[in-house]
Design an enzyme around this catalytic site. Sequence first.
Site, PDB file in Angstrom:
ATOM      1  N   HIS A  59      48.758 -18.144 -39.167  1.00 49.52           N
ATOM      2  CA  HIS A  59      47.969 -18.394 -40.530  1.00 49.52           C
ATOM      3  C   HIS A  59      48.029 -19.916 -40.742  1.00 49.52           C
ATOM      4  O   HIS A  59      48.001 -20.128 -41.893  1.00 49.52           O
ATOM      5  CB  HIS A  59      48.653 -17.478 -41.188  1.00 49.52           C
ATOM      6  CG  HIS A  59      47.807 -17.080 -42.704  1.00 49.52           C
ATOM      7  ND1 HIS A  59      47.410 -15.610 -42.693  1.00 49.52           N
ATOM      8  CD2 HIS A  59      47.332 -17.541 -43.655  1.00 49.52           C
ATOM      9  CE1 HIS A  59      46.782 -15.473 -43.851  1.00 49.52           C
ATOM     10  NE2 HIS A  59      46.656 -16.607 -44.340  1.00 49.52           N
ATOM     11  N   TYR A 106      41.674  -8.413 -45.778  1.00 51.93           N
ATOM     12  CA  TYR A 106      43.104  -8.247 -46.292  1.00 51.93           C
ATOM     13  C   TYR A 106      42.865  -7.053 -46.580  1.00 51.93           C
ATOM     14  O   TYR A 106      42.202  -6.541 -47.569  1.00 51.93           O
ATOM     15  CB  TYR A 106      43.287  -9.473 -47.606  1.00 51.93           C
ATOM     16  CG  TYR A 106      43.869 -10.616 -47.052  1.00 51.93           C
ATOM     17  CD1 TYR A 106      43.373 -11.658 -47.645  1.00 51.93           C
ATOM     18  CD2 TYR A 106      44.994 -10.696 -46.186  1.00 51.93           C
ATOM     19  CE1 TYR A 106      43.867 -13.251 -47.292  1.00 51.93           C
ATOM     20  CE2 TYR A 106      45.413 -11.901 -45.838  1.00 51.93           C
ATOM     21  CZ  TYR A 106      44.863 -13.209 -46.466  1.00 51.93           C
ATOM     22  OH  TYR A 106      45.405 -14.299 -46.190  1.00 51.93           O
ATOM     23  N   ASP A 164      49.566 -10.800 -40.682  1.00 51.84           N
ATOM     24  CA  ASP A 164      50.690 -11.860 -40.900  1.00 51.84           C
ATOM     25  C   ASP A 164      50.903 -12.176 -42.473  1.00 51.84           C
ATOM     26  O   ASP A 164      51.848 -13.094 -42.746  1.00 51.84           O
ATOM     27  CB  ASP A 164      50.700 -13.165 -39.963  1.00 51.84           C
ATOM     28  CG  ASP A 164      49.200 -13.838 -40.469  1.00 51.84           C
ATOM     29  OD1 ASP A 164      49.190 -14.741 -39.677  1.00 51.84           O
ATOM     30  OD2 ASP A 164      48.585 -13.515 -41.368  1.00 51.84           O
TER      31      ASP A 164
END
Length: 501
Positions: free
Chosen positions: A363, A244, A272
């Site tokens: 995800h 991330y 995403d």
Amino acid sequence: HKSNDTQAVKLTGADIAKHDSRDSCWVIIHGRAYDVTEFLPEHPGGPKIILKYAGKDATEEFEPIHPPDTLDKYLDKSKHLGEVDMGTVEKEEKEEDPDEKARQERMAVMPILEQCYNLMDFEAVARKVMKKTAWAYYSSGADDEITMRENHSAYHKIWFRPNILVDVEKIDFSTKMLGTKVDIPFYVTATALGKLGHHEGEVILTRGAKKHNVIQMIPTLASCSFDEIMDAAEPGQVQWLQLYVNKDRDITKRIVEHAEKRGCKGLFITVDAPQLGRREKDMRSKFDDVGSNVQNTSGDNVDRSQGAARAISSFIDPSLSWKDIPWFLSITKMPIILKGVQRVEDVLRAVEAGVHGVVLSNHGGRQLDFARSGIEVLAEVMPALRERGWEKKIEVFVDGGVRRATDIIKALCLGATGVGIGRPFLYAMSAYGLPGVDRAMQLLKDEMEMNMRLIGASTIEELNPTMVDTRGLSMHSATVPSDTLGLNVYDPLIGPKEKAK
Ligand SMILES: Cc1cc2c(cc1C)[n+](S(=O)(=O)[O-])c1c(=O)[nH]c(=O)nc-1n2C[C@H](O)[C@H](O)[C@H](O)COP(=O)(O)O
């Protein structure tokens, strides 16, 4: 606290208890005291959860969310107050969780591992025996969870066109992913907060991946520290990093360089989740004020009433864009894969940007509801790459809703290099620990061998688009057969005891 014999005199419970307010807040974690007064407003999980334990032992609440090195990494050394004599700390009587007794009773009668015959069985058992907050976090999808259900249902819209009279005596379903030879074309995808489901956390998945020679993708938001997970791997075991991207690019650069130095063989940048999705089951569980291990240094107070997901993601940079890709290519030699690509135009753009792969993924349905399933996007992407002669320029992975070896085979027939699997291994780990993960992986291998034989292919290379019929794939209106057979089969076993007739 130095006495004349230079032995540090340990702090007592009473010393800590004096600092139980916003003005002066000390907590105990793993037998050591910390002054978190100044950190309160910066805590990504909000000040509330820390203040709940001000002047007390916060270890139990801290443990599942924060890797052990969190305090060393993010709390200035001057706030580390030293060891506490735990014999002097009053034991907190825990508020009785009404469901806990019922959960223990269900655990006492749960099926033995050998009664799990497929990956859905682990979900059926985990749903009954996991702690509520853990089940809520793992099982939730975004909004109405339409995409979460579509992910697996989409595989029900693909049918096989098997070959016959092909010599399938010897089956070899090994393959390569980013240059690494693996036993079977799936990897353990990155899923956060492993210690919610099992006290040892992600290292359980590391050991399972080793046993079956598959790759583990290490989550940025793991409960275990990155180094613990790398250390749990055996020599030669390959792991990837899921990233991330932090608003503070120096932190991100340090993480990427450290991962490369430790031997990670792939950098999967999650694209995403500029903001984590709204997972209402997670929000409903008691998670509304729990902290998290994140790299948030901006101190902005994040709305806590969003459950664990929002609590642990305030550091993620929503400004991440294509213009950042050259920078990533400049700071690491690891292959770079974009995880969470959802349309063919972005796959083509990824090839032009020079990255090494994409994961077609939504995800696990935890982000944009009504995003299409990875497998449906795959059916759109591969012909477009072939048309340009680009199908060998990048590796294309798919994840979401993979529960059977036939799902893996369908993805590979369409041209995927491999698939990522998330929840099933979390449920197997949560319900049965490492033996559960081991059995889940073995079940997939057994299914793979049988189904390759039945489809008439003895190696992965023989799988091709003519072996599947995808005409129904883009029909979203069709009601799909309930795939929750496994979810009901154990109800009588571990439901409330049948009343004596
Ligand atoms: C189930 C699950 C998935 C998460 C996940 C946590 C859980 C509990 N988390 S999350 O907290 O942010 O949502 C991550 C994560 O850390 N990073 C990420 O890239 N994907 C995350 N994912 C998505 C995951 O990598 C796969 O895309 C997804 O799990 C595949 O679907 P299945 O679970 O159906 O196999």
